[in-house]
Write a protein that holds these residues in place. Structure first.
Motif, PDB file in Angstrom:
ATOM      1  N   PHE A 189       0.871  -1.318  -0.082  1.00 44.74           N
ATOM      2  CA  PHE A 189      -0.082  -0.061   0.037  1.00 44.74           C
ATOM      3  C   PHE A 189       1.063   1.197   0.063  1.00 44.74           C
ATOM      4  N   GLN A 190       0.331   2.219  -0.567  1.00 46.85           N
ATOM      5  CA  GLN A 190       0.870   3.600  -0.675  1.00 46.85           C
ATOM      6  C   GLN A 190       0.010   4.781  -0.296  1.00 46.85           C
ATOM      7  N   ASP A 191       0.732   5.776   0.082  1.00 46.99           N
ATOM      8  CA  ASP A 191       0.004   6.786   0.612  1.00 46.99           C
ATOM      9  C   ASP A 191      -0.590   7.667  -0.490  1.00 46.99           C
ATOM     10  N   ILE A 192      -1.970   8.326  -0.115  1.00 45.11           N
ATOM     11  CA  ILE A 192      -2.463   9.015  -1.127  1.00 45.11           C
ATOM     12  C   ILE A 192      -1.992  10.511  -0.884  1.00 45.11           C
ATOM     13  N   VAL A 193      -1.758  11.224  -2.214  1.00 42.08           N
ATOM     14  CA  VAL A 193      -0.951  12.475  -2.233  1.00 42.08           C
ATOM     15  C   VAL A 193      -2.057  13.504  -3.127  1.00 42.08           C
ATOM     16  N   GLU A 194      -1.919  14.691  -2.927  1.00 43.51           N
ATOM     17  CA  GLU A 194      -2.647  15.549  -3.403  1.00 43.51           C
ATOM     18  C   GLU A 194      -3.098  15.391  -5.024  1.00 43.51           C
ATOM     19  N   SER A 195      -2.099  14.901  -5.678  1.00 49.15           N
ATOM     20  CA  SER A 195      -2.084  14.696  -7.292  1.00 49.15           C
ATOM     21  C   SER A 195      -3.120  13.562  -7.475  1.00 49.15           C
ATOM     22  N   ASP A 196      -3.430  12.728  -6.482  1.00 53.98           N
ATOM     23  CA  ASP A 196      -4.434  11.579  -6.724  1.00 53.98           C
ATOM     24  C   ASP A 196      -5.654  12.046  -6.735  1.00 53.98           C
ATOM     25  N   ARG A 197      -6.363  13.260  -6.617  1.00 56.29           N
ATOM     26  CA  ARG A 197      -7.451  13.639  -6.239  1.00 56.29           C
ATOM     27  C   ARG A 197      -8.291  13.689  -7.752  1.00 56.29           C
ATOM     28  N   TYR A 198      -7.777  13.046  -8.774  1.00 60.59           N
ATOM     29  CA  TYR A 198      -8.548  12.854 -10.135  1.00 60.59           C
ATOM     30  C   TYR A 198      -9.134  11.745  -9.937  1.00 60.59           C
ATOM     31  N   VAL A 199      -9.009  10.749  -8.978  1.00 62.17           N
ATOM     32  CA  VAL A 199     -10.045   9.500  -8.895  1.00 62.17           C
ATOM     33  C   VAL A 199     -11.306   9.817  -8.428  1.00 62.17           C
ATOM     34  N   VAL A 200     -12.503   9.213  -9.034  1.00 60.19           N
ATOM     35  CA  VAL A 200     -13.784   9.355  -8.693  1.00 60.19           C
ATOM     36  C   VAL A 200     -14.537   8.076  -8.382  1.00 60.19           C
ATOM     37  N   ALA A 201     -15.663   8.173  -7.563  1.00 58.25           N
ATOM     38  CA  ALA A 201     -16.352   7.096  -7.287  1.00 58.25           C
ATOM     39  C   ALA A 201     -17.639   7.061  -8.505  1.00 58.25           C
ATOM     40  N   LEU A 202     -17.737   5.816  -8.910  1.00 58.87           N
ATOM     41  CA  LEU A 202     -18.845   5.416  -9.820  1.00 58.87           C
ATOM     42  C   LEU A 202     -19.791   4.801  -9.293  1.00 58.87           C
ATOM     43  N   LYS A 203     -21.271   4.966  -9.711  1.00 59.01           N
ATOM     44  CA  LYS A 203     -22.348   4.052  -9.055  1.00 59.01           C
ATOM     45  C   LYS A 203     -23.486   4.079 -10.262  1.00 59.01           C
ATOM     46  N   TYR A 234     -29.867  -4.156  -7.924  1.00 63.27           N
ATOM     47  CA  TYR A 234     -29.046  -3.869  -6.865  1.00 63.27           C
ATOM     48  C   TYR A 234     -27.881  -2.718  -7.447  1.00 63.27           C
ATOM     49  N   GLU A 235     -27.148  -2.055  -6.453  1.00 68.05           N
ATOM     50  CA  GLU A 235     -26.423  -1.074  -7.040  1.00 68.05           C
ATOM     51  C   GLU A 235     -24.957  -1.739  -7.362  1.00 68.05           C
ATOM     52  N   VAL A 236     -24.458  -1.113  -8.223  1.00 62.11           N
ATOM     53  CA  VAL A 236     -23.282  -1.319  -8.778  1.00 62.11           C
ATOM     54  C   VAL A 236     -22.104  -0.433  -8.675  1.00 62.11           C
ATOM     55  N   TYR A 237     -20.930  -0.666  -8.064  1.00 65.85           N
ATOM     56  CA  TYR A 237     -19.939   0.442  -7.802  1.00 65.85           C
ATOM     57  C   TYR A 237     -18.510   0.396  -8.560  1.00 65.85           C
ATOM     58  N   GLY A 238     -17.964   1.450  -8.884  1.00 68.54           N
ATOM     59  CA  GLY A 238     -16.729   1.233  -9.567  1.00 68.54           C
ATOM     60  C   GLY A 238     -15.907   2.310  -9.394  1.00 68.54           C
ATOM     61  N   THR A 239     -14.737   2.543 -10.045  1.00 64.77           N
ATOM     62  CA  THR A 239     -13.850   3.710 -10.085  1.00 64.77           C
ATOM     63  C   THR A 239     -13.597   4.496 -11.274  1.00 64.77           C
ATOM     64  N   GLY A 240     -13.194   5.623 -11.427  1.00 61.99           N
ATOM     65  CA  GLY A 240     -12.829   6.209 -12.720  1.00 61.99           C
ATOM     66  C   GLY A 240     -11.842   7.387 -12.488  1.00 61.99           C
ATOM     67  N   GLY A 257     -12.175  -0.057 -13.184  1.00 61.05           N
ATOM     68  CA  GLY A 257     -12.341   1.234 -13.570  1.00 61.05           C
ATOM     69  C   GLY A 257     -11.090   2.192 -13.314  1.00 61.05           C
ATOM     70  N   GLY A 258     -10.602   1.604 -12.137  1.00 63.56           N
ATOM     71  CA  GLY A 258      -9.629   2.405 -11.418  1.00 63.56           C
ATOM     72  C   GLY A 258      -8.344   2.681 -12.349  1.00 63.56           C
ATOM     73  N   SER A 259      -7.395   3.666 -12.061  1.00 62.90           N
ATOM     74  CA  SER A 259      -6.106   3.830 -12.545  1.00 62.90           C
ATOM     75  C   SER A 259      -4.973   3.049 -12.193  1.00 62.90           C
ATOM     76  N   VAL A 260      -4.156   2.991 -13.447  1.00 62.84           N
ATOM     77  CA  VAL A 260      -2.803   2.395 -12.982  1.00 62.84           C
ATOM     78  C   VAL A 260      -1.728   3.356 -13.680  1.00 62.84           C
ATOM     79  N   THR A 261      -0.995   3.778 -12.701  1.00 65.22           N
ATOM     80  CA  THR A 261       0.019   4.970 -13.026  1.00 65.22           C
ATOM     81  C   THR A 261       1.379   4.567 -13.074  1.00 65.22           C
ATOM     82  N   GLN A 262       2.252   5.437 -13.687  1.00 62.81           N
ATOM     83  CA  GLN A 262       3.648   5.279 -13.688  1.00 62.81           C
ATOM     84  C   GLN A 262       3.972   6.691 -13.692  1.00 62.81           C
ATOM     85  N   ASN A 263       5.025   7.130 -12.916  1.00 56.63           N
ATOM     86  CA  ASN A 263       5.555   8.611 -13.215  1.00 56.63           C
ATOM     87  C   ASN A 263       4.385   9.719 -13.273  1.00 56.63           C
TER      88      ASN A 263
END
Length: 219
Positions: free
Chosen positions: A5-19, A38-44, A174-180
Motif C-alpha cells: 500500500f502507498q499513501d494518497i497524495v494531492e495529485s491523486d484527487r483525479y480519482v472518482v467514485a462511480l455508481k 442492486y447497486e453496482v460500484y466502480g472507480t474512474g 475502472g480505477g487507474s494504473v499509473t507510472q511517473n
C-alpha cells in the motif's frame, strides 16, 4: 511480484467514485422467479477538463465539463452517477464504450479546480506501477481514507491486456494504473478469482488500448 500500500497524495484527487444499478432474476423455493435490482460500484479517472463548456443553468455556470475514463463492464445501460474528491455529485452521459478493450468514456460537470491526470506511455515489463481503486470503500466518496493505492510489478503482456502483481477487489474496476504520475492503464479485473472477490493477477487495459480508444476525442 510484491505489492504494498502507498499513501494518497494531492495529485491523486483525479480519482472518482462511480455508481449505477443492475438487475438479476432470483429463483424462489416454489420455483417462481422475481427480478431484483442492486447497486453496482466502480472507480474512474478524470482525464480531461473542458474549460470552455458550461451548463446552461445559471446557478451552475461556474462548473465546467470533464471526461472520465473507466471500464466498460461498469455500464449496465442505466444512469451512472459520479462523486468527486470535493464531494460534488453529478450524473454522467456515456460518450463511448468498447467492450473488447473494457473501456468506457463518460462526460459530466465538475468544478474548475478538479484534478485531472495525463495519459502516459506503455510501461516496460518488470517495472513498478501504482494502482488506485475504491475497492470495498466504493460506496463512499473518494478521499485519503477510502482510495486504495498500492504498488505492483508489470508482468508480460497477454494479447491486448497488461497484467500486474497487484490484486483487485470489487469496486476497483475502472480505477487507474499509473507510472511517473501518468495514467498507463485502467483496471479491468483479474485472471483468477479467490474467495469470490479477490482478483489476481490484476488485468489492465493498457496505454495502447486507451490511446486507440480515445483517438479523435481527447486533445
Amino acid at each position: 511480484g510484491q505489492w504494498k500500500f502507498q499513501d494518497i497524495v494531492e495529485s491523486d484527487r483525479y480519482v472518482v467514485a462511480l455508481k449505477t444499478r443492475d438487475s438479476t432474476w432470483i429463483k424462489n423455493d416454489d420455483g417462481s422467479s422475481i427480478i431484483t435490482s442492486y447497486e453496482v460500484y466502480g472507480t474512474g479517472s478524470v482525464i480531461q477538463k473542458l474549460v470552455n463548456e458550461h451548463p446552461s443553468e445559471l446557478q451552475f455556470r461556474n462548473y465546467i465539463g470533464c471526461y472520465i475514463l473507466s471500464c466498460a463492464h461498469l455500464n449496465k445501460g442505466r444512469l451512472i452517477t459520479v462523486t468527486f474528491f470535493d464531494l460534488n455529485v453529478g450524473n454522467c452521459i456515456v460518450i463511448k464504450e468498447d467492450k473488447s478493450k473494457d473501456l468506457l468514456l463518460l462526460k459530466t460537470w465538475c468544478l474548475p479546480n478538479t484534478v485531472s491526470i495525463d495519459i502516459g506511455n506503455i510501461p516496460e515489463v518488470e517495472t513498478e506501477v501504482c494502482s488506485l481503486g475504491m475497492g470495498s470503500y466504493s460506496t463512499k466518496p473518494p478521499s485519503k481514507n477510502t482510495i486504495r493505492k498500492f504498488s505492483g510489478t508489470v508482468y508480460p503482456y497477454i494479447n491486448e491486456y497488461m497484467y500486474i502483481s497487484s490484486p483487485f477487489i470489487h469496486g476497483d474496476s475502472g480505477g487507474s494504473v499509473t507510472q511517473n504520475s501518468k495514467l498507463i492503464g485502467v483496471i479491468s479485473g483479474g485472471s483468477e478469482v479467490f474467495n469470490k472477490n479477490l482478483h489476481w493477477p490484476g488485468r489492465i487495459s493498457s496505454t495502447n488500448n486507451i490511446k486507440e480508444f480515445l483517438k479523435d476525442i481527447i486533445e
